[in-house]
Design an enzyme around this catalytic site. Sequence first.
Site, mmCIF file in Angstrom:
data_model
loop_
_atom_site.group_PDB
_atom_site.id
_atom_site.type_symbol
_atom_site.label_atom_id
_atom_site.label_comp_id
_atom_site.label_asym_id
_atom_site.label_seq_id
_atom_site.Cartn_x
_atom_site.Cartn_y
_atom_site.Cartn_z
ATOM 1 N N ASP A 191 0.860 -1.276 -0.164
ATOM 2 C CA ASP A 191 -0.094 -0.047 0.048
ATOM 3 C C ASP A 191 0.757 1.372 -0.163
ATOM 4 O O ASP A 191 0.482 2.268 -0.849
ATOM 5 C CB ASP A 191 -0.909 -0.298 1.380
ATOM 6 C CG ASP A 191 -1.654 1.139 1.518
ATOM 7 O OD1 ASP A 191 -2.527 1.450 0.457
ATOM 8 O OD2 ASP A 191 -1.479 1.916 2.300
ATOM 9 N N GLU A 226 -2.121 -5.568 -3.475
ATOM 10 C CA GLU A 226 -0.860 -4.677 -2.775
ATOM 11 C C GLU A 226 0.026 -5.449 -2.494
ATOM 12 O O GLU A 226 1.180 -5.224 -2.363
ATOM 13 C CB GLU A 226 -1.640 -3.853 -1.619
ATOM 14 C CG GLU A 226 -2.693 -2.797 -2.091
ATOM 15 C CD GLU A 226 -3.472 -2.241 -0.968
ATOM 16 O OE1 GLU A 226 -3.948 -1.267 -1.108
ATOM 17 O OE2 GLU A 226 -3.344 -2.859 0.111
#
Length: 227
Positions: free
Chosen positions: A49, A121
């Site tokens: 992320d 992610e």
Amino acid sequence: MKLAAELKDFSTRLGYDFKSPEYLIRAMTHSSLSSPAREDNQRLEFLGDRVLGLVISEALLDHDPNAPEGLLAPRFNALVRKETCAEVAQQIDLGLALKMGRSEMISGGRRKQAILGDAMEAVIAAVYRDGGFDAARDLILRLWGDRVQNAEADARDAKTTLQEWAQARKMPPPSYKDVGRTGPDHAPVFQVTAILADGRSASAKANSKRQAQQDAAKKLLSELDDD
């Protein structure tokens, strides 16, 4: 360490050859299958992320050097949100290679937006740990493709725009009515109607109430523009 056939195929679709396959194995392991001997992808998701955020921030600055922070922020949010990560995951059939527990698999986990977004992610982090920042940046820019160039349009919040349209005409804010829900629990479809105080309305369906509201507002805005 060797990769199973489905992970080899996924690595090909991803366009990245891992020097240390254990990073990819961990990125593709859902928490429903984790054990003391098998780490899941949550820690990699946390890292991915942040890597995604940095790459997208840099790409937006390079694409529009004169844009102020007030315009960059919503574009950034549109590009890094879970829905966008899930869209990218779907375009490379990430779900086919996910490792998860039987109950999660039966409930449709390979198609769940949150699981796909988290895994995407984690894959970014796996590439970052395996090949460094340049490899991760190349991957993100390639997979996100034209989304960076189109971020201005994607960042347009239809609900906010519709509310501003109503306020400019001294009307109360629009309301949103839940019309119905269909489909199985693991893949629900919500129908929502956006309604203006003068009675004009538009309906839309999506896999989440939030997206259905946005789509209904966008549809109503389009009809107002036509008028």
